[in-house]
Design a protein around this motif. Structure first.
Motif: not given
Lengths: 1326, 120
Positions: A62, A951, A953-954, B44-49, B51, B113-119
């Motif tokens: 993807p 994208l 991971t942020r 890009a969002t679909w590929a990253a999110v 999952i 609007d959603w992004t992969p993240c680690k807080f």
């Protein structure tokens, strides 16, 4: 047929829907995968089916969809006629567009070999199938699909052994007859292009079942770029599938195997027939060593093609029936040396021939000199050539030609521009026939020479102007030739040829590489053992192992490498095996002569991932990043220090010396044993030495000492090499150091080379990863005695050079420009141009022109030569850092002779050229490689790095601060897009600050757009603003301040347009020349097509020109504000007042004319203006300290202005100089007589103009005292009256002050606050 | 003769038409660039999110300056949506498409609007 507007809408709709359609289709395929696993495992689990077609396996990812969307968009854009590139029939374009619209964007990634066992044996090529990926194993197709130039699809049943042209003919024979190229998308995803017409047919792969073929007729309006995009897009589709019933029957014509054009040497070594040259040029990197004999001539030729469009070489020619006059024994026959060059003017195309212009014996004695223009056209197996030759090759004189051809100078070696293409000319030409089987080539030619005007009165009988011959390609790299020339004389020849750029040797003698596992050890190792293992694996000495946070820093002492990346990989393998799991990065610090020169940082996870699996392109990151050495911080923990590193290091080797083409023997040689040693007194101070013992030689024949009209600095060659068998070529003490981040120095003294000893020093300015570097060396040397022991001869001199090193970025060309004083006290310049191939092999040429005239220089007129450098790594089975240098220089003369310095700062700081990482072994021959890795005869044009589309991971701000992995990921992503010197800082105001440089992506605003896109995708999630400062090496050019990061992200997400972003971007231009017309236009640009770097772009107006124009404009504005009445009043009073002292000062100077101290002051004072001007220019050029650079610009510009102004004033005023004896009041206005050019003093004006900006900027009033030394010198040398120098000082001071005032930063408004519906904006300008 | 007389007028009409077409092309190209950027972002969002198991977050704005982040984990893919279990509902009350955002809630949302993240 759609209108453009309608087409756009359809394209948008289609693109918008394709993503989901693609995944919908993909996921519905049988065989779709869920678990993360190796592809080999997945393949083994598939039921065995005779219909399965592994060659067409589709691995769909993807994250690849976005980049393929870009490709598809560019393609549809062209087909819609929006970029104006497609001029094909609009109906055909419409059909093609409609069909392409139905194809999904798949995200397919090629797989090296879809064979489970092969993948298991090659784990680094084995993809890991993630849950979101899809794998499709299709059924074996029976057809290939031709996409015709009419936009139709034409499936043709596959027939083994057929080439692409057969399928094109099966679909449309008429169109196929007019096709030049066939593009093929093989079912495994490889893309190829092959010539299929008579003029460009070449050896080629046949299309496999399921291949797509695109081969439009020439002139049908399909541009190459579109063809390339089309075939790349079709390759993402997987095998072409069509119902067998719909397919055209397989081609019935006989199976043919195409071959490419064979380019062979002529008697003179260049590409051609027998005596005549052709327009052909061997591929770039080809080196040919050939010998031919046609009585009474024998040629020994060395030819190289540094580029596809250029061939050059060097030749020795023996004339067996004439004696070598300089040979005292009279046994040796006459030898002639010469240079050739040939340039392609026009490459061959369907209708036009290839055309070249060439020069033979262009700068030798000119005995056999000639020029030619020749054209070649190929028709299948025949290659026809036709041209005109002047000079020796055109002596038959079919035409009278233009002008007359002058005889060459007796010294030879000059470029006789006034003789080129002059005098009688003759037609030359012929044909080459390539017999089936690739082994035999027949040649027939019309010779342009009539052999009745042969040099040295050596006319030959010619029975026929036609020569015939054949070439037998005995082995891949060996050609044997035989022929009949002049109708009565046999020719024999042999040629050895090979590709320098493909030179490579497997490292069978190196220790086996360590296996790489995904896991990491839990505990720390014994670091001494690790250090020893690193030395065993890579040959590098570890000095320190330190740890800072999750970074392990390993310092290497004086590391040497040909292919750095190979060593980096070996060290990383050891560290990954042994370093504890908590270490995420390895930084390799390279320490040379006590200086931390640079470092390579290896990201452990990325490095491991790259080595244990195949990753899709979007997931590939830069595992190794080059950067300037970071300072040692206090929180660094030392894990290991190698205190026992031996101080003494010695190595034994064999030296070979040869002198070719001299009068005593064709080759004079010596083989000797050499012992080199190094004694390290400190890290930054060491003693180098070498002792040599001659073993075998034929120096008993060496009796000739070349005559010379200059000091004998090199022509005592015979004496130096024959006097003693035991010599000490080198024994010198060195000390190196670092002045600041980019400035280095080296001091040395001792026996510096075979012929000279003394002391010297070098300074170098070399910013990290810069394309330019500047070095200045000065040496006081004395000639050594012929025994090369400790004693000296009488000759002493001071020699030194300023050298600019410039990596042009154009076709891998590196230029070295040197100016200075040479050993024979002649001054001049040396120009050295070379091309370096990716395997480190370089070919180059140099020449030196000095104040020594051609007559003083002697035979050859000036120093010149060609060279080939081959890294030992490319030749030996064991990793070795040395380089074999082969220099072909016609003669050893005294003019233009440089000191051979054993150690240079450019070599010591080699690791600062981050391109060292790009030098790597040439790929293995195609036969030894899996299909995906093979070198194709055609590859898509080099592309710009892809923009950051994925994208990542942020991190939240806290996580970002705690874990620097995220910051490093951003650096990696930028580095992968060719950004260099990247600095990242996330500040307390939640602003992400980037400082970076990029010399690949142009214009600058496009590069900034790429950086901004990357930052917007990878910044911490709560980033408020993004500030990007773009640099040229270390000079800030422009800063883009995106004060609303969310808005920037929305812009890249397509939620807002550029107009809505514009109000939130503040741009500050630091360098006037960096200003762009529309600095925001390319912010969202996705272009990946690189603009070719042309010669024109290299010499385009540099930014410094804009800067100088800007500075002069500002100075004029400042001058307008000066109270001129007051200034002229004060200045005039000073000059008039000082004139009272004119006579006294003159008398004093006259009375002390013989005083040595006074003379010394004169020498210093006379040099100060020019040394000061040079120093100011250097300060301006060095951007390390912006204040110093700004002041340097002001001082240089002021100095130049003072120089011009005083030069203009002198003849206007016409005051008599003191030595004319006319007195101080004698004037002769408007004269060019230098005796009346006394007022004002130019030296003092320049000295004061240069000193004033620095004195004002740094409150350094003592600089005025330095400038005043020039006043004393000019009066003391009685060149000027005292008042002339005061006037010079006043003018210089005034100009210097104006330029300094105008260069000072302007006060700008402080902080500003703005409120709008998107939020609060705070901006601060300074 | 009559045709020759009409030539200036024809040229004028052709010029106006060409100008309009170019103007339309220009604005079309701008629109196209923006919509294409959306397409790329979706891909890009679909590929990253999209999952299961990926940690994601979304920026929420309150007023003109205040920002708040809500976080969650993707639990399921329901094309063209994803299901996100909220792990941190942010400092302020929010709702997405009329559904209140609360910790533990599973929301069916568009991945954009959603992004992969680690807080932490």
């Amino acid at each position: 047929m759609f209108s453009p507007a309608a087409s756009r809408q359809v394209v948008q709709l289609a693109i918008a829907s394709i993503v989901f359609i693609a995944f919908g289709l993909a996921s519905s395929q049988p065989g779709a995968q869920v678990p993360p696993r190796k592809l080999s495992d997945w393949l083994l689990e598939q039921p065995r089916s005779p219909d399965a077609y592994p060659l067409g396996l589709s691995w769909r990812v993807p994250s690849e969809v976005a980049s393929q969307e870009v490709l598809r968009r560019e393609l549809m854009y062209s087909l819609s006629g929006l970029d104006g590139s497609v001029s094909a029939d609009p109906r055909a374009a419409g059909r093609l567009r409609d069909w392409l619209r139905t194809l999904p964007v798949t995200g397919r990634v090629p797989v090296a070999v879809a064979d489970a066992r092969w993948l298991q044996a090659n784990p680094a090529r084995n993809p890991v199938i993630q849950p979101s990926h899809t794998v499709i194993l299709p059924s074996r197709p029976q057809a290939v699909v031709v996409v015709t130039g009419l936009g139709d699809l034409c499936p043709v049943m596959h027939s083994p052994g057929r080439e692409a042209i057969a399928y094109l003919e099966a679909c449309d024979a008429r169109a196929a007859a007019r096709a030049d190229w066939a593009w093929i998308a093989q079912p495994d995803g490889r893309v190829q292009r092959f010539g299929v017409a008579g003029w460009n047919r070449e050896a080629q792969d046949e299309p496999a079942p399921g291949a797509w073929i695109w081969g439009p007729a020439r002139d049908s309006g399909w541009p190459e770029k579109m063809s390339e995009r089309l075939i790349r897009f079709l390759a993402t589709q997987g095998p072409a599938e069509f119902s067998d019933r719909a397919a055209t029957p397989a081609p019935q014509s006989p199976v043919q195997k195409s071959t490419g054009l064979q380019i062979t040497s002529n008697d003179w070594g260049g590409a051609g027939l027998l005596q005549t040259p052709s327009a052909r040029i061997a591929p770039a990197g080809t080196l040919t060593l050939s010998a031919s004999r046609v009585s009474p001539y024998t040629w020994l030729n060395l030819m190289v093609s540094p580029f596809d469009w250029m061939e050059a070489g060097y030749r020795y020619m023996d004339i067996s029936n004439r004696p070598y006059v300089a040979d005292p024994t009279g046994k040796q026959s006459l030898k002639d040396k010469s240079f050739d060059a040939k340039f392609r003017l026009l490459p061959e195309s369907a209708h036009l021939p290839q055309i070249a212009v060439g020069f033979r014996d262009m700068a030798g004695t000119g005995l056999f000199s000639g020029e030619y223009v020749v054209a070649n056209k190929r028709t299948g197996a025949f290659d026809w050539s036709l041209g005109i030759a002047w000079g020796y090759g055109g002596a038959r004189g079919d035409f009278k030609g233009f002008g007359t051809r002058k005889a060459q100078s007796s010294e030879g070696g000059t470029f006789a521009f006034s003789s080129y293409f002059r005098g009688p000319a003759a037609v030359i030409g012929g044909v080459q026939y390539q017999a089936p089987g690739d082994k035999l080539i027949l040649k027939l030619e019309l010779d342009g020479n009539n052999y009745q005007h042969e040099p040295v009165n050596n006319n030959q009988r010619q029975s026929s102007p036609l020569n015939v011959g054949l070439v037998y390609r005995a082995w891949e790299n060996v050609d044997l030739s035989v022929g009949l020339e002049r109708g009565n004389t046999l020719m024999f020849g042999v040629a050895l040829h090979g590709r320098l750029d493909r030179l490579s040797m497997p490292k069978l003698s190196d220790p086996p590489r360590l296996p790489i596992a995904a896991s990491r050890p839990a505990h720390s190792p014994d670091w001494q053992t690790v250090s020893e293992e690193i030395t065993r694996q890579a040959g590098w000495q570890v000095e320190w192992i330190r740890r800072r946070g999750n970074e392990l820093r390993v310092t290497f002492a004086n590391p040497r490498a040909g292919y750095w990346i190979e060593h980096v990989d070996r060290v990383a393998a050891v560290l990954h095996r042994d370093a504890p799991a908590t270490v995420d990065r390895f930084a390799f610090v390279y320490r040379e002569g006590g200086i931390d020169v640079a470092e390579h940082v290896v990201d452990r996870a990325t490095w491991v991932a790259n080595h244990i699996q195949t990753l899709p392109p979007s997931e590939r990151r830069q595992a190794v990043i080059a950067r300037a050495a970071a300072p040692l911080l206090s929180d660094t923990e030392t894990l290991y220090h190698n205190k026992g590193r031996p101080r003494f290091d010695a190595g034994f080797g064999i030296d070979y010396f040869q002198n070719v083409g001299g009068p005593n023997a064709f080759v004079l040689y010596q083989v000797s044993a050499a012992e080199r040693f190094t004694l390290r007194l400190r890290d930054d101070t060491w003693l180098d030495g070498k002792v040599r013992l001659g073993l075998i030689d034929n120096f008993d024949k060496f009796t000739f000492t070349a005559p010379s009209n200059l000091p004998r600095v090199r022509t005592f060659l015979r004496e130096f090499v024959t006097t003693s068998k035991l010599t000490m070529p080198n024994l010198q003490l060195n000390h190196s150091g670092k002045i600041s981040d980019n400035h280095y120095y080296l001091l040395y003294g001792g026996y510096l080379e075979e012929m000279f000893g003394g002391v010297g020093g070098e300074w170098m300015y070399r910013p990290f990863a810069s394309r330019t570097a500047l070095g200045i060396d000065v040496n006081a040397v004395k000639q050594r005695n012929f025994h090369q022991n400790l004693a000296f001869r009488d000759y002493t001199t001071v020699t030194g050079h300023a050298t600019l090193y410039w990596d042009t970025g154009w076709q891998d060309v590196i230029a070295k420009l040197s100016a200075g004083r040479y050993l024979a006290k002649d001054s001049g310049v040396t120009v050295d141009l070379s091309r370096t191939f990716h395997n480190g092999v370089s070919v180059g040429a140099f020449f030196t022109k000095t104040t020594a005239s051609a007559a003083e220089f002697g035979e050859g007129s000036f120093d010149k030569g060609v060279y080939v450098n081959i890294p030992f790594d490319a030749m030996l089975a064991k990793s070795t850092a040395g380089v074999a240098n082969f220099t072909f220089r016609p003669l050893t003369r005294d003019g233009g002779a440089k000191l051979w310095r054993a150690t240079t700062l450019y070599d010591l700081t080699n690791a600062r050229d981050e391109r060292t990482l790009g030098t790597k072994p040439a790929p293995q021959p195609n036969e030894a490689l899996p299909p995906e890795d093979r070198r194709e005869t055609w590859a898509p044009a080099p592309a710009l790095p892809a923009p950051q589309l994925a994208l990542e991971t942020r991190a939240g701000p806290a996580r970002w601060a705690k874990d620097d992995t995220f910051e490093f990921r951003l650096t990696q992503a930028l580095y992968g897009q060719q950004f260099r010197n990247v600095e990242v800082e996330f500040d307390n105001a939640h602003r992400l600050n980037l400082r970076l440089a990029n010399d690949t992506i142009r214009p600058m605003s496009r590069a900034i757009g790429r950086a901004a896109r990357t930052a917007a995708r990878m910044a911490p999630v709560d980033t408020r603003g993004i500030r990007i400062t773009f640099m040229d090496d270390i000079e800030p050019l422009v800063t883009y301040d995106f004060i609303d990061a969310v808005r920037l992200e929305r812009f890249y997400n397509g939620e807002i347009g550029l107009a809505e972003l514009t109000g939130t971007v503040a741009i500050e231009v630091h360098a006037p020349g960096a200003r762009e017309k529309d600095p925001l236009a390319l912010l969202g640009d996705l272009e990946t097509e690189a603009e070719p770097r042309t010669l024109g772009s290299l010499v385009a107006k540099p930014r410094v020109v804009d800067r100088v124009v800007d500075d002069f404009s500002a100075a004029i504005r400042t001058a307008g504000k000066v109270d001129w009445l007051r200034a002229v009043g004060v200045g005039g009073a000073l000059v008039l007042g000082s004139s009272w002292l004119d006579q006294h000062a003159y008398k004093f100077a006259k009375n002390h004319a013989d005083n040595s101290a006074f003379k010394a002051v004169e020498n210093v004072g006379n040099a100060i203006p020019w040394l000061g001007l040079g120093a100011a220019a250097l300060a301006a050029w060095d951007k390390e300290d912006p204040r110093r650079s700004r002041t340097g610009f002001a001082a240089t510009e002021a100095g130049a202005t003072a120089l011009l102004l005083t030069t203009a004033l002198k003849p206007v005023i016409g005051r008599a100089r003191p030595e004319t004896g006319n007195g101080r009041a004698s004037f002769k206005p408007l004269t060019v007589d230098d005796r009346y050019n006394s007022f004002p003093s130019r030296h003092t004006a320049v000295a004061w103009a240069v000193a004033t900006p620095f004195a004002l900027e740094y409150d350094a009033n003592w600089l005025y005292a330095v400038a005043a030394i020039t006043n004393v010198a000019r009066v003391g040398s009685r060149q000027h009256w005292y008042s002339d120098t005061v006037a010079g000082s006043v003018i210089g001071y005034g100009i210097g002050r104006i330029f300094w005032e105008s260069s000072r930063p302007v006060n700008r408004p402080g902080p500003s606050l703005a409120l709008d519906r998107s939020g609060i904006k705070l901006a601060w300008e300074w | 003769m009559r045709v020759r007389a009409l030539m200036p007028m024809l040229c004028f009409v052709a010029g106006v038409a060409t100008h309009s077409a170019l103007a339309q092309d220009k604005s079309g190209a701008r629109d196209d660039a923006q919509s294409f950027a959306r397409t790329l972002t979706e891909a890009a969002t679909w590929a990253a999110v999209a999952i299961p198991g990926v940690e994601v977050c979304k920026l929420m704005r309150i007023g003109i300056a205040e920002r708040d982040w809500i976080r969650g984990v993707v639990v399921d893919i329901d094309k063209p949506y994803i299901r996100v279990r909220i792990t941190d509902a942010g400092r302020f009350p929010h709702d997405l498409d009329g559904t209140a955002v609360s910790t533990g809630a599973i929301l069916r949302v568009a991945p954009t609007d959603w992004t992969p993240c680690k807080f932490d």
